[in-house]
Write an enzyme that holds these catalytic residues in place. Structure first.
Site, PDB file in Angstrom:
ATOM      1  N   GLY A 229     -34.345  33.611 -16.112  1.00 45.12           N
ATOM      2  CA  GLY A 229     -35.587  33.613 -15.339  1.00 45.12           C
ATOM      3  C   GLY A 229     -36.147  34.817 -15.121  1.00 45.12           C
ATOM      4  O   GLY A 229     -36.764  35.364 -14.116  1.00 45.12           O
ATOM      5  N   ALA A 230     -36.099  35.815 -16.209  1.00 43.83           N
ATOM      6  CA  ALA A 230     -36.005  37.548 -16.124  1.00 43.83           C
ATOM      7  C   ALA A 230     -37.694  37.836 -16.563  1.00 43.83           C
ATOM      8  O   ALA A 230     -37.932  38.957 -16.418  1.00 43.83           O
ATOM      9  CB  ALA A 230     -35.171  38.019 -16.861  1.00 43.83           C
TER      10      ALA A 230
ATOM     11  N   GLY B 154     -41.150  37.445 -11.393  1.00 41.06           N
ATOM     12  CA  GLY B 154     -40.514  37.257 -10.173  1.00 41.06           C
ATOM     13  C   GLY B 154     -39.418  38.221  -9.846  1.00 41.06           C
ATOM     14  O   GLY B 154     -39.412  39.474 -10.421  1.00 41.06           O
ATOM     15  N   ILE B 155     -38.446  37.811  -9.253  1.00 39.59           N
ATOM     16  CA  ILE B 155     -37.163  38.815  -8.763  1.00 39.59           C
ATOM     17  C   ILE B 155     -36.503  38.607  -9.932  1.00 39.59           C
ATOM     18  O   ILE B 155     -35.806  39.597 -10.025  1.00 39.59           O
ATOM     19  CB  ILE B 155     -36.590  38.130  -7.505  1.00 39.59           C
ATOM     20  CG1 ILE B 155     -36.080  36.652  -7.762  1.00 39.59           C
ATOM     21  CG2 ILE B 155     -37.581  38.087  -6.215  1.00 39.59           C
ATOM     22  CD1 ILE B 155     -35.249  36.325  -6.466  1.00 39.59           C
TER      23      ILE B 155
ATOM     24  N   SER C 232     -31.344  29.215  -2.006  1.00 45.10           N
ATOM     25  CA  SER C 232     -32.407  29.169  -1.164  1.00 45.10           C
ATOM     26  C   SER C 232     -32.063  28.791   0.238  1.00 45.10           C
ATOM     27  O   SER C 232     -31.337  27.884   0.403  1.00 45.10           O
ATOM     28  CB  SER C 232     -33.675  28.548  -1.717  1.00 45.10           C
ATOM     29  OG  SER C 232     -34.529  28.299  -0.839  1.00 45.10           O
TER      30      SER C 232
ATOM     31  N   TYR D  64     -35.781  19.964  -4.743  1.00 40.85           N
ATOM     32  CA  TYR D  64     -35.483  21.412  -4.851  1.00 40.85           C
ATOM     33  C   TYR D  64     -34.409  21.780  -3.782  1.00 40.85           C
ATOM     34  O   TYR D  64     -33.658  22.729  -3.893  1.00 40.85           O
ATOM     35  CB  TYR D  64     -36.734  22.325  -4.703  1.00 40.85           C
ATOM     36  CG  TYR D  64     -36.751  23.888  -4.582  1.00 40.85           C
ATOM     37  CD1 TYR D  64     -36.538  24.462  -5.769  1.00 40.85           C
ATOM     38  CD2 TYR D  64     -36.640  24.496  -3.274  1.00 40.85           C
ATOM     39  CE1 TYR D  64     -36.279  25.717  -5.626  1.00 40.85           C
ATOM     40  CE2 TYR D  64     -36.716  25.876  -3.343  1.00 40.85           C
ATOM     41  CZ  TYR D  64     -36.296  26.426  -4.633  1.00 40.85           C
ATOM     42  OH  TYR D  64     -36.213  27.726  -4.428  1.00 40.85           O
TER      43      TYR D  64
END
Length: 289
Positions: A13-14, A17-18, A143, A168
């Site tokens: 997921g690069a 975002g973070i 999270s 989620y």
């Protein structure tokens, strides 16, 4: 962060975002960074940006949709063939989906597939390369939404109880339980040079939540001015990946670079073992059994 010249790091997921900030900062410290992404155009653009920011060319791309198990297997096979070891695995990618239940190509509920099964399989398939490192770390981005989890392993696919936030929350709790069970199994097998920790990045001002559509997307947009920056959101991931004081700490859950308790009634060792076994069945792999 210390100099990372001899580190090989994979960040999922690069491309936004973070995850993008995390990959960029690791590269700027000298790490050889591999970004795993779904979209080839976004991945190539991100690769160019990170190379420019880092001032070196040791930034590679692997393509895979984490929700598609065969793509995860192909990406892992490519990494295993190309690299001598893996020092950092940062399972950063995660999504919240919309009001209608969706299935992956393998028939798994899409949130479960993306947020838990894909990272579980990826970690399993790369484990030999992690063991080949003198000191490897697996960082799992979870999270505080795990507090809203209402898991039922007999309905892990949410066929009878689907809700976007529920799925989620469940998968974020699974991220923590996977981390804790992985740490326990590493200790049981006497593997001290591979550690794993999970984290809450904070409520980050990113495009996260837009994929959900409807009220969740609107809520994310309204709350954005009150959220922390991407750079702040990546701080705990980077801390767990690189801080010398984390060398021997494993199985923790961190917020703002501090260990915090996980207070959820479902979070028991027995449930973690059940989740692990079920994850092995759903991904067709066996891992530290």
């Amino acid at each position: 962060m210390a100099d990372l010249q001899h580190q090989i790091a994979l960040v999922t997921g690069a491309t936004s975002g973070i995850g993008k900030v995390t990959a960029t900062e690791l590269a700027k410290k000298g790490a050889h960074v591999i970004i795993l992404a779904r979209n080839s155009q976004k991945a190539e653009a991100t690769q160019r940006e990170i190379k420019a920011a880092a001032g070196h060319d040791r930034v590679d791309v692997l393509l895979a949709d984490l929700a598609v198990l065969e793509q995860v297997r192909q990406a892992a096979a490519e990494l295993n063939a190309r690299y001598p070891r893996l020092d950092l695995l940062i399972n950063n990618a995660g999504l919240i989906f919309g009001s209608q239940r969706q299935l992956s190509a393998d028939g798994n509920e899409l949130g479960l597939a993306t947020n838990h099964l894909g990272p579980f399989l990826l970690t399993a398939l790369l484990f030999k390369k992690l063991r080949a490192s003198p000191a490897a770390r697996v960082v799992n981005v979870s999270s505080m939404a795990h507090r809203f989890a209402k898991p039922n392993l007999t309905d892990i696919q949410s066929a009878h109880s689907y809700g976007a936030m529920r799925v989620y929350g469940n998968t974020k709790l699974y991220n923590i339980m996977f981390t804790q069970e992985l740490a326990r199994r590493l200790r049981t097998h006497g593997i001290a040079h591979v550690t794993t920790n999970a984290l809450h990045p904070g409520v980050v001002a990113s495009s996260f939540g837009e994929s959900a559509g409807g009220w969740l997307s609107k809520l994310a947009q309204l709350g954005r001015p009150f959220m922390i920056s991407l750079e702040k959101g990546a701080e705990t991931s980077l801390f767990l990946a690189t801080a010398p004081e984390m060398d021997s700490i494993s199985g923790g859950f961190f917020d703002k670079k501090k260990a915090v308790p996980v207070q959820h009634p479902f979070n028991t060792p027995d449930h973690a073992r059940q989740l692990w076994k079920l994850s092995e069945q759903l991904t067709g792999t066996s891992f530290l059994s």
